[in-house]
Design an enzyme around this catalytic site. Sequence first.
Site, PDB file in Angstrom:
ATOM      1  N   ASP A 106     -33.324 -11.672 -13.416  1.00 46.82           N
ATOM      2  CA  ASP A 106     -33.766 -10.253 -13.290  1.00 46.82           C
ATOM      3  C   ASP A 106     -32.254  -9.463 -12.951  1.00 46.82           C
ATOM      4  O   ASP A 106     -32.626  -8.389 -13.080  1.00 46.82           O
ATOM      5  CB  ASP A 106     -33.687 -10.113 -11.435  1.00 46.82           C
ATOM      6  CG  ASP A 106     -32.705 -11.136 -10.580  1.00 46.82           C
ATOM      7  OD1 ASP A 106     -32.134 -11.738 -10.960  1.00 46.82           O
ATOM      8  OD2 ASP A 106     -33.279 -11.156  -9.868  1.00 46.82           O
ATOM      9  N   GLU A 190     -21.726 -20.240  -6.056  1.00 49.68           N
ATOM     10  CA  GLU A 190     -20.214 -20.392  -7.313  1.00 49.68           C
ATOM     11  C   GLU A 190     -19.082 -21.018  -6.493  1.00 49.68           C
ATOM     12  O   GLU A 190     -18.156 -21.772  -7.552  1.00 49.68           O
ATOM     13  CB  GLU A 190     -20.422 -18.635  -7.019  1.00 49.68           C
ATOM     14  CG  GLU A 190     -20.831 -18.209  -7.594  1.00 49.68           C
ATOM     15  CD  GLU A 190     -21.795 -17.534  -6.488  1.00 49.68           C
ATOM     16  OE1 GLU A 190     -22.406 -18.574  -5.036  1.00 49.68           O
ATOM     17  OE2 GLU A 190     -23.183 -16.610  -6.554  1.00 49.68           O
TER      18      GLU A 190
HETATM   19  N1  UDP Z   1     -35.163 -18.918  -8.708  1.00 48.04           N
HETATM   20  C1  UDP Z   1     -35.806 -20.452  -8.645  1.00 48.04           C
HETATM   21  N2  UDP Z   1     -36.665 -20.443  -8.260  1.00 48.04           N
HETATM   22  C2  UDP Z   1     -36.908 -20.326  -6.320  1.00 48.04           C
HETATM   23  C3  UDP Z   1     -36.334 -18.479  -6.655  1.00 48.04           C
HETATM   24  C4  UDP Z   1     -35.082 -18.154  -8.113  1.00 48.04           C
HETATM   25  O1  UDP Z   1     -35.095 -20.777  -9.803  1.00 48.04           O
HETATM   26  O2  UDP Z   1     -37.236 -20.359  -6.091  1.00 48.04           O
HETATM   27  C5  UDP Z   1     -34.016 -18.444 -10.349  1.00 48.04           C
HETATM   28  C6  UDP Z   1     -34.516 -16.421 -10.309  1.00 48.04           C
HETATM   29  O3  UDP Z   1     -35.420 -16.743 -11.137  1.00 48.04           O
HETATM   30  C7  UDP Z   1     -33.396 -16.088 -10.689  1.00 48.04           C
HETATM   31  C8  UDP Z   1     -31.857 -16.960  -9.643  1.00 48.04           C
HETATM   32  O4  UDP Z   1     -32.979 -18.382  -9.296  1.00 48.04           O
HETATM   33  O5  UDP Z   1     -33.004 -16.744 -12.211  1.00 48.04           O
HETATM   34  C9  UDP Z   1     -31.673 -16.484  -8.269  1.00 48.04           C
HETATM   35  O6  UDP Z   1     -32.623 -15.445  -8.094  1.00 48.04           O
HETATM   36  P1  UDP Z   1     -33.115 -14.462  -6.905  1.00 48.04           P
HETATM   37  O7  UDP Z   1     -32.463 -13.730  -8.177  1.00 48.04           O
HETATM   38  O8  UDP Z   1     -34.163 -14.654  -6.805  1.00 48.04           O
HETATM   39  O9  UDP Z   1     -31.687 -14.329  -6.279  1.00 48.04           O
HETATM   40  P2  UDP Z   1     -30.939 -13.144  -5.739  1.00 48.04           P
HETATM   41  O10 UDP Z   1     -31.055 -11.963  -7.251  1.00 48.04           O
HETATM   42  O11 UDP Z   1     -31.185 -12.726  -4.458  1.00 48.04           O
HETATM   43  O12 UDP Z   1     -29.349 -13.393  -5.697  1.00 48.04           O
HETATM   44 MN    MN Z   2     -31.279 -12.097  -8.517  1.00 50.54          MN
END
Ligand code: UDP
Ligand code: MN
Length: 241
Positions: A106, A190
Amino acid sequence: DLPVIYLVTPTYRRPEQIPDLTRLAQTLLNVPAVHWIVVEDNSALSPAIASLLKRYGIPHTHLKAQMPEKYKKSKLKPRGVANRNAALDWVRSNCKSGVVYFADDDNTYDIRLFEEMRFTKKVSMWPVGLVTKVGLSSPVVNDKGVVVDFFDGWMANRKFPVDMAGFAVSVQLILEKSDVYMPYVPGHEEDGFLKKLDVSPADIEPKANWCTQIFVWHTQTKSNTPANRTTATGKRYKGTN
Ligand code: UDP
Ligand code: MN
């Protein structure tokens, strides 16, 4: 030949998944020497994602790795960790050189970012926009080009308070540290990973003009439940826009 960027994208099923992956695929169409490792948090590979990958012709590997059951119930989840660790295994069995970058589905990527990371010797870093309420996460670089500190809205006692999108690691280092994975600790993925890689601040290669330019943003796709649907709790959804 250009070093290959192994771009690791964790992804999970939701209404915004295909739109997010479409945008990322079309970004990657503009990047030479990239190999896209898409890892689904799913029990089976999704045919829609398989056909998206095939359609764009980007060199890719399509994998799956589910979040362990015990974390699924918790409020703060280690999102994308199982996926990224599966990709690390794949890299260790299939790659000899190049660079690994963890690119969530995203985020928004300026294609200039990829040329910044391509020749990473050990670990390179750069700023990420729209991280926390302060809107920026970045290494702090002195006038000799050395990383001397970090700026982040959530320091949390981390040695490396950086966002997942803010660094890349050479394949060589990943092969050398063959037992290092990302920890299942929300918010500390990280930091835990970089500490286990035994990175010292002096090893960090500051990119994006000594961390003065933003080439990646931690955008988040807002869900948009259609107004004529009911929510999971059975209540009628009242649109907000
Ligand atoms: N993701 C995943 N499983 C989950 C939630 C998230 O594989 O249950 C993936 C999501 O598609 C993204 C990454 O892990 O590529 C980080 O998740 P997210 O973008 O929701 O987190 P944030 O933007 O809050 O860091
Ligand atoms: Mn994200």
